[in-house]
Design a protein around this motif. Structure first.
Motif, short mmCIF file in Angstrom:
data_model
loop_
_atom_site.label_atom_id
_atom_site.label_comp_id
_atom_site.label_asym_id
_atom_site.label_seq_id
_atom_site.Cartn_x
_atom_site.Cartn_y
_atom_site.Cartn_z
N MET A 1 1.27 -1.23 -0.21
CA MET A 1 -0.07 -0.45 -0.24
C MET A 1 0.64 0.91 0.21
N ILE A 2 0.34 2.01 -0.77
CA ILE A 2 0.78 3.27 -0.69
C ILE A 2 1.06 4.27 0.27
N ARG A 3 2.42 5.00 0.73
CA ARG A 3 2.27 5.64 2.29
C ARG A 3 2.07 6.62 1.84
N GLN A 4 0.59 7.60 2.41
CA GLN A 4 0.01 9.50 2.27
C GLN A 4 1.29 9.60 2.62
N ASN A 5 1.60 10.85 1.80
CA ASN A 5 2.97 11.95 2.18
C ASN A 5 2.35 13.55 2.31
N ILE A 6 0.95 13.48 1.84
CA ILE A 6 0.54 15.05 1.62
C ILE A 6 -0.63 15.01 3.09
N GLY A 7 -1.03 16.30 3.48
CA GLY A 7 -1.86 16.16 4.75
C GLY A 7 -3.56 16.45 3.77
N THR A 8 -4.55 16.72 4.78
CA THR A 8 -5.59 17.01 4.21
C THR A 8 -5.68 18.30 3.50
N LEU A 9 -5.36 18.95 4.36
CA LEU A 9 -5.79 19.95 3.80
C LEU A 9 -5.07 20.38 2.52
N ASN A 10 -3.53 20.20 2.18
CA ASN A 10 -2.51 20.32 0.75
C ASN A 10 -4.26 18.83 -0.37
N ALA A 11 -4.74 18.18 0.41
CA ALA A 11 -5.35 17.44 -0.19
C ALA A 11 -6.73 18.02 -0.95
N LEU A 12 -7.28 18.97 0.19
CA LEU A 12 -7.72 19.47 -0.38
C LEU A 12 -7.66 20.60 -1.39
N ILE A 13 -6.20 21.81 -1.45
CA ILE A 13 -5.83 22.16 -1.97
C ILE A 13 -5.98 22.08 -3.74
N ARG A 14 -5.20 20.94 -3.60
CA ARG A 14 -5.10 19.97 -5.18
C ARG A 14 -6.19 19.54 -5.08
N ILE A 15 -7.41 18.73 -5.12
CA ILE A 15 -8.27 18.65 -5.57
C ILE A 15 -9.48 20.21 -6.17
N THR A 16 -9.58 20.91 -5.05
CA THR A 16 -9.79 22.14 -5.77
C THR A 16 -9.47 22.73 -6.87
N CYS A 17 -8.29 23.06 -6.78
CA CYS A 17 -7.24 23.30 -7.66
C CYS A 17 -7.12 22.81 -9.18
N GLY A 18 -7.85 21.05 -8.90
CA GLY A 18 -7.03 20.15 -10.30
C GLY A 18 -8.62 20.72 -10.99
N LEU A 19 -9.68 20.06 -10.13
CA LEU A 19 -10.60 20.42 -10.67
C LEU A 19 -11.05 21.97 -11.54
N THR A 20 -10.64 22.87 -11.47
CA THR A 20 -10.42 24.40 -11.65
C THR A 20 -10.33 23.62 -12.76
N PHE A 21 -8.51 23.97 -12.60
CA PHE A 21 -7.74 24.07 -14.08
C PHE A 21 -8.57 22.67 -15.28
N LEU A 22 -9.39 21.30 -14.50
CA LEU A 22 -10.34 20.38 -15.41
C LEU A 22 -10.62 21.21 -16.06
N SER A 23 -11.68 22.02 -15.36
CA SER A 23 -12.41 22.71 -16.19
C SER A 23 -12.62 23.14 -17.23
N TYR A 24 -11.23 24.35 -16.85
CA TYR A 24 -10.88 25.05 -18.14
C TYR A 24 -10.18 24.94 -19.13
N ALA A 25 -9.70 23.60 -18.85
CA ALA A 25 -8.84 22.34 -19.82
C ALA A 25 -10.33 21.65 -21.03
N SER A 26 -11.18 21.70 -20.38
CA SER A 26 -12.15 20.93 -21.39
C SER A 26 -12.73 22.06 -22.42
N VAL A 27 -13.57 23.80 -21.59
CA VAL A 27 -13.68 24.18 -22.16
C VAL A 27 -12.90 24.91 -22.86
N ARG A 28 -11.26 24.65 -22.94
CA ARG A 28 -10.41 25.25 -23.92
C ARG A 28 -10.65 24.01 -25.09
N MET A 29 -10.33 22.82 -24.71
CA MET A 29 -10.03 21.76 -26.06
C MET A 29 -12.01 21.47 -27.02
#
Length: 85
Positions: A1-29
């Motif tokens: 099993m993979i050991r988690q190496n980022i915290g909860t807040l960092n994970a939430l920020i990554r998910i939020t920013c990732g979904l934002t950029f994913l939406s932006y990139a989908s519109v551009r595509m």
């Protein structure tokens, strides 16, 4: 099993920013499907979302291992005393 190496807040920020950029990139595509940059941005955003969900970042893992190896190498070095004989 993979050991988690980022915290909860960092994970939430990554998910939020990732979904934002994913939406932006989908519109551009949809507006300019011939551009390859949109596909790269979509892939990178999807990876950030995945990192946030799994709470594991390979880049952070490599940096932590490198820093740990450097610290252990410095700790293992011994200073020999000078014997003026």
């Amino acid at each position: 099993m993979i050991r988690q190496n980022i915290g909860t807040l960092n994970a939430l920020i990554r998910i939020t920013c990732g979904l934002t950029f994913l939406s932006y990139a989908s519109v551009r595509m949809t507006r300019k499907p011939w551009e390859k940059n949109s596909m790269l941005l979509t892939s990178m955003a999807a990876l950030k979302v995945a990192e946030g969900i799994v709470r594991y970042c390979p880049v952070t893992d490599v940096i932590n291992r490198t820093m740990t190896n450097e610290n252990s190498n410095q700790d293992n070095e011994t200073i020999s005393p000078i014997n003026p004989s």
